[in-house]
Design an enzyme around this catalytic site. Structure first.
Site, short mmCIF file in Angstrom:
data_model
loop_
_atom_site.label_atom_id
_atom_site.label_comp_id
_atom_site.label_asym_id
_atom_site.label_seq_id
_atom_site.Cartn_x
_atom_site.Cartn_y
_atom_site.Cartn_z
N ARG A 60 0.86 -1.16 -0.16
CA ARG A 60 0.12 0.08 0.05
C ARG A 60 0.80 1.15 -0.05
O ARG A 60 0.58 2.13 -0.81
CB ARG A 60 -0.86 -0.03 0.96
CG ARG A 60 -2.03 -1.00 1.38
CD ARG A 60 -3.17 -0.80 0.22
NE ARG A 60 -3.78 0.35 0.54
CZ ARG A 60 -4.83 0.43 1.71
NH1 ARG A 60 -5.24 -0.79 2.12
NH2 ARG A 60 -5.75 1.32 1.69
N HIS A 106 -7.23 -3.26 -7.79
CA HIS A 106 -7.16 -2.57 -6.49
C HIS A 106 -8.29 -2.41 -5.82
O HIS A 106 -9.02 -1.42 -5.91
CB HIS A 106 -6.33 -1.27 -6.73
CG HIS A 106 -5.93 -0.82 -5.54
ND1 HIS A 106 -4.43 -0.99 -5.00
CD2 HIS A 106 -6.12 0.48 -4.68
CE1 HIS A 106 -4.31 -0.24 -4.24
NE2 HIS A 106 -5.42 0.51 -3.89
N TYR A 150 -16.87 13.58 -14.20
CA TYR A 150 -16.69 14.88 -15.31
C TYR A 150 -15.46 14.96 -15.91
O TYR A 150 -15.20 15.71 -16.65
CB TYR A 150 -16.86 15.97 -14.20
CG TYR A 150 -18.35 15.89 -13.62
CD1 TYR A 150 -19.57 15.96 -14.52
CD2 TYR A 150 -18.78 16.31 -12.44
CE1 TYR A 150 -20.72 16.05 -14.08
CE2 TYR A 150 -19.94 16.08 -11.92
CZ TYR A 150 -20.97 16.11 -12.71
OH TYR A 150 -22.32 16.30 -12.03
#
Length: 852
Positions: A60, A106, A150
């Site tokens: 991580r 992931h 967006y």
């Protein structure tokens, strides 16, 4: 109740299990599910926490030293590559990219993946952005990006370089979280990305903090290490100058930075790039053009406003004029403010000055977290590239051999085409035909299958030539690839070539300026540019500093331009050219001396009034500055200071007696009642002194006539004054080859040869220096012309200033009145003048010509 019964049953069965002589249960396939292991809470927590910690560290939070990537970043780039989102290709909705990453590689939430991708696209965070974003990806002010539905994204050019040759078996692949997909354990990474873009990460019990660097410098350093494997960190720092932040700014390195590159731990100080500018209204403003790395601009502005509200700093306006990626924050100051002082306060109390602490922690071999120095990081990168290029070469060699093997089969078939066709036509099945080809022509199974699949058009003569040409090229390629695999130096040569190619494609100029000073040891002086300036002092003791370049040269007889705003009863008294880094020695009418750096005198425009000297120096009531001596920053403390008072007293004191000047001043000369110290010159002790009076008299005598005296001594007589006459100036005459400049109050002046003033004993009345009439007015001063003097700068009592070339001032005899140099207005008069060195005059002329 049920739980207790199950527990007791398990215990009972465990008791019947085989045991060791020590009484421990032997776990067998028949008994392992029935054995109860007694563990303390501490042991369970310790084991679970260790597993969790290693998962966070390896999977991580920490980057791999080879490609500089955390797993989430690596998966984002790999997924974008799989979707063919190349730098010159299409954009794809971020939501689609994130969904693919989360579903395949992931499974840790879409928001964390999106923010990781956004960071890769922000050009104020990444020195070389790995993702090319389209839409709102946030700002330096801390504004969040738009929702992922967006925005759109694709690979950046640098990100694409990290994926280069991924399809050529250059790295190992591993199963994803559910075993349904394969993902790379590391990227091939043609760029040293760990240092290139840096990394920040917090794991369990450890963290990493690596700054970004300049690609060109990293490439040069890596190539030097390849050529010189024993190169030290000091050698590499000749190429890698230090961090290069995407936001620019000034980096102060020194020993702590060197320690960081040696040990992996250290720090640097980062200061914003600021400029002190002057507005049209004559006020000063601080303009911030580059921010320290990682500083939120909006938060910084809020902090400055808060300091003003709490009256810790005083400003008049604060606004953000940043636009189109260019930073510009303007802090307007009040008229009576000291810009340098406020700037230092901002550095101290805000994030305009921050520290970056190195902690270069990364995973080595994908599993071992280690703190690495510059040398070790570059070596690990070189080692990784060696493996990648070797595996890529082996992949290409294998593919070339496979293709050559098929082409050799084609060639055999074409050489015996009639027999091949006859054998195929006589065979009932393809299997029989394949076996027949293999047996008759000693072909492999692959060759036989390729011949059976060969199209009829390959039988034409032109196609035969193509096959033979391709086979020859492949054999040549195979030889070259085998040569590369057999020589490690060839692999290193390829690494260097590819690095230089990347430098040509992505290399750019350094953005952050590196200063060699250590943390806490740099001086404020280094923030001040070394510029030629003019120090102006009025009779009312208002003082200011202006640049020489603000005065434009004119022909003699001109009226000049507005030079300084003064009160009606105030006139400009002194004009001293000096570099901003020179020392200024201030002498007062009461015989005391003070010292400042030239840049500590507040800068102001030509028309500005300046500040009262009492705000700069600890002056007593009725005490005024009467003379200013420039002491160049690199000059020695030898020679003497020669002083003269308005009543004609002179004194010579060794300059070294004034080496240590307290902030509240030192005594320079003991004065009689009614006398004032006015003129001071730095001398060698072997020159002549000339003292001039307002009535046009001048006396020249040798310095040797005045013996050296202590600081508090009274001095001796230098000139005998006639009634109603007074001393107006004192200067040094080096030799008879020099010239003297004589200026009168009404703007008349002339140059007179020094040999026209013969040397006498001190204490006499002197000889005529000029004819004084009502037209010329009294003499202002008689001054020696310096060797490098090119122009003179005259200022009137009403603030008019004119800059005149010495070529326009004629050389005349002693008993003449001179020519008009400056046309003074009604009730105006020349109050002072100074010299402009030749170099400054030439530079100014070049600027004017370039402007025209």
């Amino acid at each position: 109740m049920d739980d207790e019964q199950i527990f007791d049953s398990a215990d009972l069965e465990a008791e019947n299990a085989p045991v060791t002589p020590d009484g421990e249960v032997i776990v067998t396939p028949q008994t392992h599910s029935r054995v109860v292991e007694n563990l303390s809470v501490e042991n369970v927590m310790e084991d679970s926490f260790l597993r969790y910690s290693m998962s966070v560290i390896v999977d991580r939070a920490l980057p791999d030293v080879r490609d500089g990537m955390k797993p989430v970043h690596r998966r984002i780039l790999y997924s974008m590559g799989e979707q063919n989102l190349r730098p010159t290709g299409r954009f794809l909705k971020s939501a689609r990219i994130i969904g693919d990453v989360m579903g395949k590689y992931h499974p840790h939430g879409d928001s964390s993946i999106y923010m990781a991708m956004v960071r890769l696209a922000q050009d104020w965070v990444m020195r070389y952005p790995l993702v090319n974003g389209q839409g709102n990806f946030g700002s330096m002010d801390g504004d969040p990006p738009a929702a992922n539905r967006y925005t759109e994204a694709r690979l950046g050019r640098a990100g694409n370089e990290l994926l280069e040759d991924l399809d050529k078996d250059t790295v190992d692949f591993r199963d994803n979280y559910d075993g349904s997909e394969q993902e790379p354990s590391v990227l091939p990474a043609r760029l040293p990305n760990l240092l290139l873009n840096g990394q920040v990460g917090i794991a369990v019990g450890m963290a990493t903090n690596i700054p970004p660097h300049n690609l060109g410098e990293l490439v040069d350093g890596t190539i030097h290490l390849i050529d010189n494997p024993d190169a030290t960190v000091e050698d590499l720092l000749q190429f890698v100058k230090g961090p290069d932040f995407p936001t620019g700014a000034i980096v102060y390195g020194g020993a702590p930075m060197k320690q960081a590159y040696q040990t992996g731990r250290g720090s640097v100080v980062i200061r914003a790039v600021t400029n002190i500018e002057e507005t049209k209204k004559g006020r000063s403003q601080i303009v911030i053009t580059e921010m320290p790395y990682g500083v939120n601009k909006a938060t910084l502005i809020e902090k400055i406003a808060e300091l003003h509200k709490d009256k810790k700093i005083v400003i008049s306006d604060l606004r953000d004029e940043s636009a189109r990626g260019a930073v510009r924050v303007v802090i307007e100051l009040r008229k009576d403010s000291y810009p340098k002082k406020i700037l230092n306060q901002l550095f101290k109390m805000t994030a305009l000055q921050t520290s970056f602490h190195y902690n270069m922690l990364a995973l080595v071999d994908g599993i071992q977290p280690r703190i690495l120095g510059l040398q070790e990081i570059l070596r690990e990168f070189i080692k990784h590239r060696q493996i990648v290029i070797r595996r890529r070469t082996e992949f290409e060699l294998k593919a070339a051999r496979a293709r050559a093997h098929i082409l050799e089969g084609y060639k055999i078939a074409l050489d015996h085409i009639d027999e091949v066709i006859g054998l195929i036509r006589a065979s009932e099945t393809s299997e029989i035909a394949q076996a027949g080809l293999m047996a008759k022509f000693s072909l492999s199974e692959i060759q036989a299958q390729a011949i059976l699949a060969m199209q009829l058009r390959r039988l034409v003569g032109l196609e035969r030539d193509k096959i033979e040409q391709e086979l020859a090229e492949l054999l040549k390629l195979i030889t070259e690839l085998e040569r590369i695999l057999g020589d490690e130096n060839e692999i290193l040569r390829i690494i260097k070539e590819e690095l230089l190619e990347s430098k040509d494609k992505f290399g750019d100029a350094r953005r952050s300026k590196i200063m060699p000073n250590e943390l806490g040891k740099f001086s404020d002086e280094e923030l001040i540019p070394e510029e030629d300036s003019v120090i102006l002092l009025t009779t009312e003791n208002y003082i200011k500093r202006t640049l020489v370049s603000e005065y434009r040269r004119q022909n003699r007889g001109g009226k000049g331009k507005r030079g300084m705003t003064t009160k009606e009863e105030d006139v400009i008294d002194q004009l001293i050219p000096a570099s901003t880094h020179d020392y200024l020695l201030f002498f007062t009418n009461k015989g005391r001396i003070f010292r400042l750096k030239a840049y500590e005198v507040p800068a102001a425009s030509l028309a500005a009034k300046g500040v009262a000297a009492v705000n700069l120096l600890a002056l007593q009531p009725e005490e005024k500055i009467t003379s200013i001596i420039r002491h160049e920053k690199d000059s020695k403390d030898d020679g003497y200071l020669f002083m003269a008072t308005i009543k004609g007293t002179v004194k010579k004191t060794p300059f070294k007696d004034y080496a240590n000047i307290r902030t509240n001043g030192l005594i320079a000369i003991k004065l009689d009642d009614g006398d004032e110290l006015r003129w001071i010159k730095k001398t060698s002790g072997d020159n002549d002194v000339i003292i001039s009076t307002s009535a046009g008299q001048a006396i020249r005598f040798g310095e040797a006539d005045a013996r050296p005296m202590g600081r508090s001594a009274r001095g001796v007589r230098g000139v005998r004054l006639r009634p109603h006459d007074n001393v107006v100036g004192m200067d040094i005459v080096a030799n008879n080859e020099g010239n003297l400049l004589v200026i009168s109050q009404n703007g008349y002046g002339k140059v007179t040869k020094a040999l026209n003033f013969p040397s006498h004993k001190r204490g006499g009345v002197g000889i005529k220096a000029a004819i004084v009439t009502a037209k010329t007015g009294p003499i202002v001063a008689v001054r020696s012309l310096q060797v490098d003097t090119a122009e003179i700068l005259l200022i009137s009592s009403k603030g008019q200033a004119i800059r005149v070339s010495l070529k326009d001032v004629p050389t005349l005899g002693r008993t003449t009145q001179g020519v008009r140099i400056m046309r003074t207005g009604e009730n105006d008069k020349v109050s002072s003048f100074g010299f402009v060195p030749e170099q400054a005059a030439v530079e100014e002329q070049e600027v004017e010509e370039a402007t025209v």
